[in-house]
Write an enzyme that holds these catalytic residues in place. Structure first.
Site, short mmCIF file in Angstrom:
data_model
loop_
_atom_site.label_atom_id
_atom_site.label_comp_id
_atom_site.label_asym_id
_atom_site.label_seq_id
_atom_site.Cartn_x
_atom_site.Cartn_y
_atom_site.Cartn_z
N ASN A 1 7.09 -0.53 -6.48
CA ASN A 1 5.60 -0.50 -6.16
C ASN A 1 5.56 0.51 -4.95
OD1 ASN A 1 3.20 -1.09 -5.09
ND2 ASN A 1 3.62 -3.32 -4.63
N LYS B 1 2.87 1.12 -3.52
CA LYS B 1 1.95 1.02 -2.62
C LYS B 1 1.02 2.16 -1.99
CE LYS B 1 4.65 -3.28 -1.03
NZ LYS B 1 4.93 -4.09 -0.18
N HIS C 1 -0.69 -9.37 -5.82
CA HIS C 1 0.13 -9.04 -4.79
C HIS C 1 -0.32 -9.82 -3.44
CE1 HIS C 1 2.60 -6.83 -1.92
NE2 HIS C 1 3.40 -6.57 -2.79
N GLU D 1 -0.36 -8.87 -0.72
CA GLU D 1 -0.99 -8.02 0.17
C GLU D 1 -2.59 -7.92 -0.13
OE1 GLU D 1 1.55 -4.42 -0.10
OE2 GLU D 1 2.78 -5.62 1.34
N GLU E 1 7.84 -13.06 -4.77
CA GLU E 1 7.91 -12.43 -3.64
C GLU E 1 7.71 -13.09 -2.42
OE1 GLU E 1 7.41 -7.72 -4.43
OE2 GLU E 1 5.44 -8.81 -4.05
N GLY F 1 9.05 -6.04 3.35
CA GLY F 1 8.88 -4.99 4.26
C GLY F 1 9.38 -5.22 5.72
P1 13P Z 1 9.36 -4.26 0.17
O1 13P Z 1 10.72 -4.01 -1.02
O2 13P Z 1 9.35 -2.83 0.84
O3 13P Z 1 9.87 -5.27 1.14
O4 13P Z 1 8.19 -4.75 -0.79
C1 13P Z 1 8.21 -5.68 -1.74
C2 13P Z 1 7.00 -5.67 -2.32
O5 13P Z 1 6.11 -6.09 -1.68
C3 13P Z 1 6.85 -5.08 -3.62
O6 13P Z 1 5.63 -5.52 -4.34
#
Ligand code: 13P
Length: 263
Positions: free
Chosen positions: A13, A15, A103, A105, A175, A181
Site C-alpha cells: 500500500n 498510500k 483502511h 486512515e 492492522e 507507521g
Molecule cells: P506501515 O507498514 O507503514 O506501518 O503501514 C501499514 C499500513 O497501513 C498498510 O496499509
C-alpha cells in the site's frame, strides 16, 4: 505457515507516495528482483495512487509481470456527481484486482464508518474485484481490552451482504492502528490471536468453507525482518505493507519472507 489451500498475498500500500514515473520504476525493479517461482509461491499486489494506475497497468501487462494491480480506495457509486471520487467500474476497467477498503486512515482521517465501508465493499465485489477489508484497534482500545469486540464488529459490518462464495475470495487485513507507521509491530502471537478471531467470525457469518478459504493479512510496520515470524503463524496469510513497500528491495525481501536480502 498458512494453510496450503490459501496462497499468501503480500500487498504494498503505497498510500500518497510515488508519482507515475517513480511507480513505473518501482514495479520494473520489483519484477527484476522477484523470479517466476517466487511469484508463483506468493501473490504480490501493488496499490499505487490513482494517478499512477494506468501507467502501472501498462507496464505490468506489456512486460507480462505477474504482479496484481491494486487500488487504495474508491467510491461506491458506478458514476455521478461526486467531485474528486473514482468509481469501482473505472478501477475494474484498468484491470485492478484488489481494492483496499476501510483502511484506518480512511476511517480515522476521512470519517468513513462501518456502513460506508460495507457499501464500498459491496460495490467493489459487484464490479468483479476483490476487497481487502482493513480492521484493527487503536492503542486505547487495546489497552482497554476491547480489541476483540471492535474487530468482531468491523468484520461483521464490513462483510455483510456477501454470499459465502464471495466471502471466500475476500481478504481481511488486521492492522492494529498503533502499529501503522510507528515501527511498533504486534508480536506474531498477538497478530495470530486476532487473525484467529477474524476467521472465527467469518465462520459464523459464512460457514466453515469460507472461513478456511478467506485470506487474512497482517499490517503494521511489517519489515523484511519481522515478516518471517508473522508468516510462520498458521492464520496469517500475508501482509499489507506500507512504508517498507516503497522501496523495491525491501518489498521484494518481504515478498520472499526475508530470503532475498533487503539490499
Ligand atoms: P506501515 O507498514 O507503514 O506501518 O503501514 C501499514 C499500513 O497501513 C498498510 O496499509
Amino acid at each position: 505457515m498458512p494453510s496450503a489451500a490459501r496462497r499468501p498475498l503480500i500487498s504494498g500500500n503505497w498510500k500518497m507516495n510515488h508519482n507515475h514515473f517513480e511507480a513505473i520504476q518501482s514495479v520494473q525493479k520489483l519484477s527484476y528482483l522477484l523470479d517466476k517461482d517466487e511469484l508463483a509461491a506468493v501473490e504480490v499486489s501493488v496499490h499505487p495512487p490513482f494517478t499512477d494506475l494506468r501507467s502501472v497497468q501498462t507496464v505490468l501487462e506489456s512486460d507480462h509481470i505477474d504482479i496484481a494491480l491494486g487500488a487504495q480506495h474508491c467510491h461506491f457509486a458506478d458514476k455521478g456527481a461526486f467531485t474528486g471520487e473514482v468509481s469501482p467500474l473505472m478501477l475494474a476497467k484498468l484491470n485492478v484486482r484488489y481494492v483496499i477498503v476501510g483502511h484506518s486512515e480512511r476511517r480515522e482521517v476521512f470519517g468513513e464508518g462501518d456502513e460506508l465501508v460495507n457499501k464500498k465493499l459491496l460495490a467493489i465485489v459487484r464490479a468483479g474485484m476483490l476487497p481487502i477489508l482493513c480492521v484493527g484497534e487503536t492503542l486505547a482500545e487495546r489497552e482497554a481490552g476491547t480489541t476483540g469486540r471492535k474487530v468482531d464488529r468491523q468484520v461483521r459490518a464490513g462483510l455483510a451482504g456477501l454470499s459465502p462464495e464471495q466471502v471466500a475470495t475476500a481478504v481481511v487485513a488486521y492492522e492494529p492502528i498503533w502499529a501503522i507507521g510507528t515501527g511498533r509491530t504486534a508480536t506474531a502471537a498477538d497478530a495470530q490471536e486476532v487473525c484467529v478471531l477474524v476467521r472465527s467470525v467469518v465462520k459464523e457469518l459464512a460457514g466453515a468453507d469460507a472461513a478456511a478459504a478467506v485470506r487474512i493479512q497482517y499490517g503494521g510496520s511489517v519489515t523484511p525482518d519481522n515478516v518471517v515470524g508473522l508468516m510462520a503463524e498458521p492464520d496469517i496469510d500475508g501482509a499489507l505493507v506500507g512504508g517498507a513497500s516503497l522501496d523495491a528491495d525491501s518489498f521484494a525481501a518481504i515478498a520472499t519472507y526475508g530470503q532475498r536480502g533487503a539490499d
